[in-house]
Scaffold this motif. Structure first.
Motif, short mmCIF file in Angstrom:
data_model
loop_
_atom_site.label_atom_id
_atom_site.label_comp_id
_atom_site.label_asym_id
_atom_site.label_seq_id
_atom_site.Cartn_x
_atom_site.Cartn_y
_atom_site.Cartn_z
N GLU A 144 0.81 -1.22 0.00
CA GLU A 144 0.00 0.00 0.00
C GLU A 144 0.84 1.27 0.00
O GLU A 144 0.30 2.37 0.00
CB GLU A 144 -0.94 0.01 1.21
CG GLU A 144 -2.06 -1.01 1.17
CD GLU A 144 -1.62 -2.44 1.44
OE1 GLU A 144 -2.38 -3.37 1.15
OE2 GLU A 144 -0.48 -2.62 1.93
N ASN A 145 2.15 1.14 -0.01
CA ASN A 145 3.07 2.27 0.04
C ASN A 145 3.52 2.60 -1.38
O ASN A 145 4.23 1.83 -2.02
CB ASN A 145 4.28 1.90 0.92
CG ASN A 145 5.18 3.08 1.19
OD1 ASN A 145 5.28 4.00 0.39
ND2 ASN A 145 5.85 3.05 2.32
N ILE A 146 3.12 3.77 -1.87
CA ILE A 146 3.42 4.12 -3.26
C ILE A 146 4.92 4.32 -3.48
O ILE A 146 5.43 4.07 -4.57
CB ILE A 146 2.62 5.37 -3.68
CG1 ILE A 146 2.61 5.50 -5.20
CG2 ILE A 146 3.15 6.63 -3.01
CD1 ILE A 146 1.66 6.55 -5.71
N ILE A 147 5.64 4.77 -2.46
CA ILE A 147 7.09 4.96 -2.59
C ILE A 147 7.77 3.60 -2.74
O ILE A 147 8.68 3.43 -3.57
CB ILE A 147 7.64 5.72 -1.37
CG1 ILE A 147 6.99 7.11 -1.28
CG2 ILE A 147 9.16 5.86 -1.45
CD1 ILE A 147 7.40 7.89 -0.04
N LEU A 148 7.34 2.64 -1.96
CA LEU A 148 7.87 1.29 -2.07
C LEU A 148 7.55 0.69 -3.44
O LEU A 148 8.39 0.02 -4.06
CB LEU A 148 7.29 0.42 -0.96
CG LEU A 148 7.67 -1.06 -0.95
CD1 LEU A 148 9.16 -1.22 -0.75
CD2 LEU A 148 6.90 -1.80 0.12
N ASN A 149 6.35 0.94 -3.95
CA ASN A 149 5.95 0.38 -5.23
C ASN A 149 6.79 0.93 -6.38
O ASN A 149 7.18 0.18 -7.29
CB ASN A 149 4.47 0.66 -5.48
CG ASN A 149 3.57 -0.08 -4.50
OD1 ASN A 149 4.01 -1.00 -3.82
ND2 ASN A 149 2.32 0.33 -4.42
N THR A 150 7.07 2.22 -6.35
CA THR A 150 7.90 2.79 -7.40
C THR A 150 9.32 2.22 -7.35
O THR A 150 9.95 1.98 -8.38
CB THR A 150 7.95 4.32 -7.29
OG1 THR A 150 8.41 4.69 -5.99
CG2 THR A 150 6.57 4.93 -7.53
N ALA A 151 9.81 1.96 -6.13
CA ALA A 151 11.15 1.39 -5.98
C ALA A 151 11.22 -0.03 -6.55
O ALA A 151 12.24 -0.42 -7.14
CB ALA A 151 11.57 1.40 -4.51
#
Length: 481
Positions: A144-151
């Motif tokens: 659910e963390n968009i920063i993690l998903n982009t990484a």
């Protein structure tokens, strides 16, 4: 453009207190500190930042014993607060949204504003999604963390051409939406189409995150079919971006939307590319067959049962041996809808009880229903086979849509017999042909028919073959490197 958004520290503090009302928000922190000898106001949401990192940075910036004349606040701030994630907001609204998004805001005594990167969103760690499991392959998945998903995507595509363009939509939600694409591949018309639709969103908030966004982007209304491909696997997103697709990430959602897509994109699965090309091709054939049989098997069987004259003598066994008191059509409807209730009950049942619930519903209730004459055994058999075919469809949204079309075709067959079956199937096929989300034919490359492209859809070609990017993406570079 200057980042002096306030005339003084006192005015800035009064403005923030009036907007955030810290006495009513326990997680909102507005504190005055000093960066060396520069009086500064810090603003942040305690649950969205990494408090340890912020404390470590600020502990080295305590007031000096010796007084130092500050000639230029901007130069002084940057000289001492040399943290890597410092941005200059261009407006007060941008500053406020940055703070509410998890960034730490700093305001100097003369009103210069800065946003620093200390975001640490709560959420799960990457783990394999339940509905896209593979036997062999990576086990990480979006959270659910968009920063993690982009990484997770950046880790797979290490190119300076990869873009993550941030947008904020809705009035109260101010939801973070990221468009991800390769700058030298993406179709600019598709990209501009999405940006225009994002600007047209006029709503309080995207409470259902990506699904709500899909309805806004495509004006979906009552269309049952999905117009995007949802996935929770970063390898699938990376593969589509390399083809020229656009990935749409919504904060708080572990699913990523891929556009533009056709129905055949919804029938792909990562397992096909984790096996040999021949095995992957066989799996595709089985999956395409599952979609077709899930849609046609029950209505066609009902047509043969109600019109036995259509059956040759060698297939006479297909009918019902013992007819019950309830009409066959109602038996099929009750059994088919009953399986849907079973699925809903499984979702709402705690995991330790779901197995027992399935046994009760599938064995005890099913067998008793046959014994008392509510169902014929053939009804249970064909309904169960159809359910298996439906579960074999890799895309959940598409499987539900196929069930809707199946019930419509079954009703047409019950009302109008042979004519109803063929006319109903033709009308549904015509409806599918008429769909063009993002001006892309939904059944491409079957309708319109492109033989070479259709062969690449049906056959899982080896990676070493020179397969061009899909025509419907209209990428700037059709040929792969």
């Amino acid at each position: 453009m200057t980042n002096q958004l306030f005339t003084s520290l006192k005015i800035a503090e009064g403005f923030l207190n009036s907007k955030f009302e810290p006495e009513k928000n326990f997680d909102l922190c507005i504190k005055e500190i000093t960066i060396k000898n520069l009086p500064t106001l810090t603003v942040y949401v305690s649950g969205l930042i990494n408090g340890d990192s912020l404390t470590e940075i600020l502990s080295d910036l305590q007031r000096d014993n010796e007084e130092e004349e500050i000639l230029d606040e901007e130069d002084y701030f940057h000289a001492h607060f040399n943290f890597f994630g410092v941005d200059l907001p261009k407006s007060i609204d941008e500053f406020m949204i940055g703070v509410l998004s998890g960034r730490v805001g700093f305001i100097t005594k003369s009103g210069y504003c800065y946003l620093t990167e200390f975001r640490n969103y709560p959420g799960r760690n990457p783990e394999e999604p339940d509905n896209e499991k593979v036997i062999r392959g990576s086990r990480d998945g979006f959270a659910e963390n968009i920063i993690l998903n982009t990484a997770l995507v950046r880790r797979r595509i290490r190119s300076e051409k990869l873009r993550f363009h941030m947008h904020h939509v809705t009035t109260y939600g101010q939801t973070d939406i990221v468009l991800s694409y390769l700058d030298d591949l993406v179709n600019e018309r598709h990209l501009e189409w999405i940006r225009e639709r994002l600007q047209q969103i006029d709503h309080d908030g995207l409470t259902m995150s990506d699904k709500s966004l899909e309805e806004w982007l495509f004006k979906q209304k009552y269309h049952p079919l999905p117009f995007v491909r949802y996935t929770e696997r970063p390898d699938i997103v990376a593969a589509h971006i390399l083809e020229g697709h656009i990935a749409i990430m919504v904060d708080t959602s572990p699913s990523v939307m891929l556009v533009p897509v056709t129905m055949f994109h919804l029938l792909q699965h990562a397992e096909e590319y984790r096996q040999a090309p021949l095995v992957g091709t066989m799996m595709r054939f089985l999956r395409f067959g599952a979609v077709t049989l899930s849609f046609l098997l029950l209505p066609f069987w009902y047509l043969l049962v109600t019109h036995p004259e259509l059956l040759p003598d060698k297939l006479a066994f297909i009918g019902i041996n013992e007819k019950g008191e309830i009409p066959i059509f109602l038996q099929i409807m009750i059994a088919d809808i009953g399986i849907e209730y079973l699925r809903i009950a499984a979702i709402h049942t705690p995991t330790p009880l779901s197995t027992a619930m399935g046994l009760i519903a599938g064995i005890i209730i099913g067998q008793i229903a046959i014994d008392v004459g509510l169902f014929s055994s053939e009804i249970v058999l064909y309904t169960a086979i159809t359910a298996i075919f439906t579960f074999a469809i890799p895309n959940y949204e598409l499987s539900i849509s196929v069930k809707v079309f199946r019930l419509v075709l079954l009703g047409a067959t019950a009302l109008f017999g042979v004519n109803g079956f063929f006319i109903g199937a033709f009308l549904i096929f015509t409806y599918l042909c008429s769909l063009k989300p993002m001006n892309v034919p939904y059944l491409w490359p079957l309708v319109p028919f492109f033989p070479k492209a259709f062969a690449r859809v049906v056959i899982r070609t080896p990676m070493s073959e020179d397969s061009p990017r899909p025509f419907i993406v209209n990428a700037k570079k059709r040929k792969r490197v």
